[in-house]
Scaffold this motif. Structure first.
Motif, mmCIF file in Angstrom:
data_model
loop_
_atom_site.group_PDB
_atom_site.id
_atom_site.type_symbol
_atom_site.label_atom_id
_atom_site.label_comp_id
_atom_site.label_asym_id
_atom_site.label_seq_id
_atom_site.Cartn_x
_atom_site.Cartn_y
_atom_site.Cartn_z
ATOM 1 N N ALA A 25 0.833 -1.204 0.000
ATOM 2 C CA ALA A 25 0.000 0.000 0.000
ATOM 3 C C ALA A 25 0.870 1.257 0.000
ATOM 4 C CB ALA A 25 -0.939 0.002 1.205
ATOM 5 N N ILE A 26 1.920 1.248 0.812
ATOM 6 C CA ILE A 26 2.837 2.396 0.848
ATOM 7 C C ILE A 26 3.502 2.557 -0.516
ATOM 8 C CG2 ILE A 26 4.988 3.293 1.859
ATOM 9 C CD1 ILE A 26 2.719 3.416 3.825
ATOM 10 N N ALA A 27 3.971 1.453 -1.060
ATOM 11 C CA ALA A 27 4.645 1.489 -2.360
ATOM 12 C C ALA A 27 3.734 2.062 -3.440
ATOM 13 C CB ALA A 27 5.119 0.092 -2.746
ATOM 14 N N ASN A 57 4.592 11.686 4.727
ATOM 15 C CA ASN A 57 3.273 12.237 4.401
ATOM 16 C C ASN A 57 2.215 11.139 4.324
ATOM 17 O OD1 ASN A 57 4.101 14.916 4.331
ATOM 18 N ND2 ASN A 57 4.572 14.850 2.140
ATOM 19 N N THR A 58 2.569 10.019 3.733
ATOM 20 C CA THR A 58 1.629 8.905 3.612
ATOM 21 C C THR A 58 1.260 8.340 4.983
ATOM 22 O OG1 THR A 58 2.500 8.341 1.426
ATOM 23 C CG2 THR A 58 1.286 6.615 2.587
ATOM 24 N N LEU A 59 2.245 8.298 5.880
ATOM 25 C CA LEU A 59 2.017 7.750 7.219
ATOM 26 C C LEU A 59 1.529 8.800 8.212
ATOM 27 C CD1 LEU A 59 5.174 5.450 7.445
ATOM 28 C CD2 LEU A 59 2.815 4.762 6.978
ATOM 29 N N THR A 60 1.407 10.033 7.744
ATOM 30 C CA THR A 60 1.024 11.191 8.568
ATOM 31 C C THR A 60 1.860 11.299 9.844
ATOM 32 O OG1 THR A 60 -0.850 10.060 9.648
ATOM 33 C CG2 THR A 60 -1.346 11.335 7.652
ATOM 34 N N VAL A 61 3.162 11.196 9.650
ATOM 35 C CA VAL A 61 4.129 11.443 10.717
ATOM 36 C C VAL A 61 5.105 12.500 10.206
ATOM 37 C CG1 VAL A 61 3.968 9.106 11.684
ATOM 38 C CG2 VAL A 61 5.724 9.608 9.980
ATOM 39 N N SER A 62 5.818 13.117 11.110
ATOM 40 C CA SER A 62 6.807 14.097 10.676
ATOM 41 C C SER A 62 8.100 13.384 10.282
ATOM 42 C CB SER A 62 7.091 15.113 11.787
ATOM 43 O OG SER A 62 7.874 14.532 12.786
ATOM 44 N N VAL A 63 8.878 14.037 9.457
ATOM 45 C CA VAL A 63 10.192 13.503 9.115
ATOM 46 C C VAL A 63 11.030 13.418 10.391
ATOM 47 C CG1 VAL A 63 12.291 13.919 7.777
ATOM 48 C CG2 VAL A 63 10.067 14.309 6.725
ATOM 49 N N ASN A 64 10.832 14.356 11.319
ATOM 50 C CA ASN A 64 11.534 14.299 12.610
ATOM 51 C C ASN A 64 11.255 12.993 13.331
ATOM 52 O OD1 ASN A 64 12.585 16.827 12.262
ATOM 53 N ND2 ASN A 64 11.166 17.838 13.653
ATOM 54 N N ASP A 65 10.007 12.518 13.260
ATOM 55 C CA ASP A 65 9.661 11.249 13.903
ATOM 56 C C ASP A 65 10.480 10.096 13.329
ATOM 57 O OD1 ASP A 65 7.726 12.392 15.557
ATOM 58 O OD2 ASP A 65 6.100 12.001 14.146
ATOM 59 N N LEU A 66 10.800 10.178 12.052
ATOM 60 C CA LEU A 66 11.541 9.101 11.393
ATOM 61 C C LEU A 66 13.050 9.242 11.557
ATOM 62 C CD1 LEU A 66 9.448 8.885 8.093
ATOM 63 C CD2 LEU A 66 9.148 7.571 10.208
ATOM 64 N N LEU A 67 13.529 10.463 11.750
ATOM 65 C CA LEU A 67 14.970 10.717 11.827
ATOM 66 C C LEU A 67 15.495 10.936 13.234
ATOM 67 C CD1 LEU A 67 15.446 13.184 8.824
ATOM 68 C CD2 LEU A 67 16.035 10.759 8.908
ATOM 69 N N CYS A 68 14.643 10.865 14.229
ATOM 70 C CA CYS A 68 15.035 11.285 15.583
ATOM 71 C C CYS A 68 16.211 10.510 16.162
ATOM 72 C CB CYS A 68 13.848 11.254 16.528
ATOM 73 S SG CYS A 68 13.208 9.605 16.833
ATOM 74 N N ASP A 69 16.488 9.315 15.678
ATOM 75 C CA ASP A 69 17.636 8.562 16.191
ATOM 76 C C ASP A 69 18.955 9.085 15.633
ATOM 77 O OD1 ASP A 69 16.184 6.523 17.748
ATOM 78 O OD2 ASP A 69 15.388 5.972 15.790
ATOM 79 N N THR A 70 18.886 9.903 14.594
ATOM 80 C CA THR A 70 20.078 10.460 13.975
ATOM 81 C C THR A 70 20.234 11.946 14.275
ATOM 82 O OG1 THR A 70 19.910 8.838 12.185
ATOM 83 C CG2 THR A 70 21.271 10.748 11.761
#
Length: 122
Positions: A25-27, A57-70
């Motif tokens: 679905a994401i793809a 955008n598709t997951l309705t999260v911020s890029v910060n949420d995905l990059l916070c470990d870096t």
């Protein structure tokens, strides 16, 4: 600084599962192959900025949420995660978790003071 693609992939996978979406679905939504989504989630492929933004955008999260470990300045993301961690806990679980957090915090600060003293003596 290197990006931690495994951590980014893990966060993407968690967000995808929370949204009850498949890799397919994401793809389909962002125009990449399901195999590429799989490779991103396992950290076996790097993710372009364009694709990362599309996934966020598709997951309705911020890029910060995905990059916070870096990203070094990510306190807000981790505070949100801590709050979410407590949401489904009963009183006993909250008490135990808070006790563990207090002990961990104290230990971290004690070790840091010790390390600082060693550095001062060098």
């Amino acid at each position: 600084m290197e990006l931690d693609y495994k951590a980014i992939g893990k966060r993407i996978k968690i967000a995808r599962i929370k949204k009850n979406l498949t890799q397919e679905a994401i793809a389909d939504k962002i125009g990449i192959t399901p195999q590429h989504v799989s490779n991103i989630e396992t950290g076996n492929a790097s993710v372009s900025l364009t694709t990362l933004v599309a996934i966020a955008n598709t997951l309705t999260v911020s890029v910060n949420d995905l990059l916070c470990d870096t990203v070094l300045i990510s306190k807000a993301v981790f505070e949100k995660e801590a709050k979410e961690l407590f949401e489904d806990c009963n009183e006993y679980e909250i008490r135990v978790l808070v006790d563990v957090l207090k002990a961990t915090k104290q230990s971290l600060r004690t070790v840091k003071l010790f390390e600082d003293k060693i550095e001062d003596n060098r």
